[in-house]
Structures are given as structure tokens and as C-alpha cells.
Design a protein around this motif. Structure first.
Motif, short mmCIF file in Angstrom:
data_model
loop_
_atom_site.label_atom_id
_atom_site.label_comp_id
_atom_site.label_asym_id
_atom_site.label_seq_id
_atom_site.Cartn_x
_atom_site.Cartn_y
_atom_site.Cartn_z
N LYS A 181 0.70 -1.27 0.18
CA LYS A 181 -0.09 0.08 0.07
C LYS A 181 0.93 1.24 0.05
O LYS A 181 0.27 2.23 -0.02
CB LYS A 181 -1.08 -0.08 1.17
CG LYS A 181 -1.78 -1.30 1.08
CD LYS A 181 -3.21 -0.90 1.71
CE LYS A 181 -4.16 -2.25 1.64
NZ LYS A 181 -5.30 -2.04 0.98
N VAL A 182 2.12 1.16 -0.02
CA VAL A 182 2.81 2.48 -0.29
C VAL A 182 3.73 2.16 -1.63
O VAL A 182 4.24 1.20 -1.99
CB VAL A 182 4.03 2.45 0.76
CG1 VAL A 182 5.21 3.44 0.80
CG2 VAL A 182 3.42 2.42 2.43
N GLY A 201 -6.66 3.42 -1.48
CA GLY A 201 -5.85 3.08 -0.20
C GLY A 201 -4.55 3.03 -0.23
O GLY A 201 -3.80 3.02 0.94
N ALA A 202 -3.77 3.29 -1.26
CA ALA A 202 -2.32 3.43 -1.16
C ALA A 202 -1.88 4.86 -0.68
O ALA A 202 -2.48 5.61 -0.79
CB ALA A 202 -1.81 3.25 -2.62
N ARG A 203 -0.57 4.71 -0.19
CA ARG A 203 -0.04 5.93 0.47
C ARG A 203 1.14 6.24 -0.62
O ARG A 203 1.96 5.38 -0.67
CB ARG A 203 0.48 5.54 1.64
CG ARG A 203 0.78 6.82 2.46
CD ARG A 203 1.12 6.73 3.80
NE ARG A 203 2.02 5.57 4.26
CZ ARG A 203 3.30 5.67 4.58
NH1 ARG A 203 4.05 7.00 4.61
NH2 ARG A 203 4.22 4.68 4.72
N LEU A 204 1.09 7.62 -1.10
CA LEU A 204 2.04 7.86 -2.21
C LEU A 204 3.06 8.63 -0.89
O LEU A 204 2.87 9.57 -0.29
CB LEU A 204 1.37 8.94 -2.93
CG LEU A 204 0.46 8.53 -4.05
CD1 LEU A 204 -0.19 9.48 -4.91
CD2 LEU A 204 0.60 6.94 -4.66
N VAL A 205 4.51 8.15 -1.50
CA VAL A 205 5.71 8.68 -0.82
C VAL A 205 6.33 9.26 -1.83
O VAL A 205 6.83 8.50 -2.73
CB VAL A 205 6.12 7.56 -0.04
CG1 VAL A 205 7.29 8.14 0.70
CG2 VAL A 205 5.25 6.93 1.11
N SER A 225 -3.72 9.18 -8.26
CA SER A 225 -4.82 9.57 -7.66
C SER A 225 -5.84 8.39 -7.30
O SER A 225 -6.27 8.13 -6.23
CB SER A 225 -5.42 10.80 -8.23
OG SER A 225 -6.50 11.06 -7.33
N GLU A 233 -4.33 6.15 -4.71
CA GLU A 233 -4.48 6.90 -3.64
C GLU A 233 -5.90 6.64 -3.09
O GLU A 233 -6.10 6.30 -1.89
CB GLU A 233 -4.07 8.39 -3.68
CG GLU A 233 -3.72 8.84 -2.18
CD GLU A 233 -3.20 9.96 -2.52
OE1 GLU A 233 -2.43 10.51 -1.48
OE2 GLU A 233 -3.34 10.79 -3.37
N ASN A 234 -6.93 6.58 -3.88
CA ASN A 234 -8.38 6.71 -3.36
C ASN A 234 -8.62 5.39 -2.96
O ASN A 234 -9.52 4.86 -2.41
CB ASN A 234 -9.28 7.05 -4.89
CG ASN A 234 -9.12 8.79 -4.71
OD1 ASN A 234 -8.69 9.45 -3.86
ND2 ASN A 234 -9.41 8.92 -5.97
#
Length: 75
Positions: free
Chosen positions: A10-11, A41-45, A35, A38-39
Motif C-alpha cells: 500500500k505504499v 488506499g495506497a499511500r504515495l511517498v 490519484s 491513492e483513493n
């Protein structure tokens, strides 16, 4: 849903420097895809790929070395 593909992953690292060189349509499509992830549930780093600007040159060196090694095998 892309949740099945994100299971346990998820990252997502996003190399901002690579987006700067992309054309506007590519940037828009890429940002829309990120996007959507991310919607889901992924977390963008944000990440930095320090050697990315040298990738092409590194590839040329690796290929040249491989060719030389192959030629020596033929001798």
C-alpha cells in the motif's frame, strides 16, 4: 477495484523529479492513475532516484561490457 493488487503493497514511491520531464498529457495521466491508487488506499511517498539521471549511461557501459565478454568467449 485495484485493492487485490495493492494487498500488502500500500505504499507507492513517487519520484517527483521524473515527472518534471514528462509531457503535460503524460503528467496528467500519471497523476490521475496515482490519484486513483491513492483513493483505493495506497499511500504515495515522494522518493529520490539519485542515479536515475545516469541510467542511460550506465546501461551503455553494461551493454558494452557484456558484448566484450561475449566476444572473448567466441575467440
Amino acid at each position: 477495484s485495484v485493492d487485490q493488487y495493492l494487498s500488502g503493497k500500500k505504499v507507492i514511491g513517487v519520484p517527483e523529479s521524473e515527472w518534471r520531464d514528462a509531457s503535460d498529457p503524460v503528467q496528467r495521466a500519471g497523476r490521475a492513475a496515482l490519484s486513483a491508487l491513492e483513493n483505493e488506499g495506497a499511500r504515495l511517498v515522494p522518493i529520490e532516484l539519485a542515479l536515475a539521471k545516469h541510467a542511460s549511461a550506465i546501461g551503455v557501459v553494461v551493454i558494452a561490457a557484456s558484448v566484450l565478454r561475449f566476444r572473448k568467449r567466441l575467440e
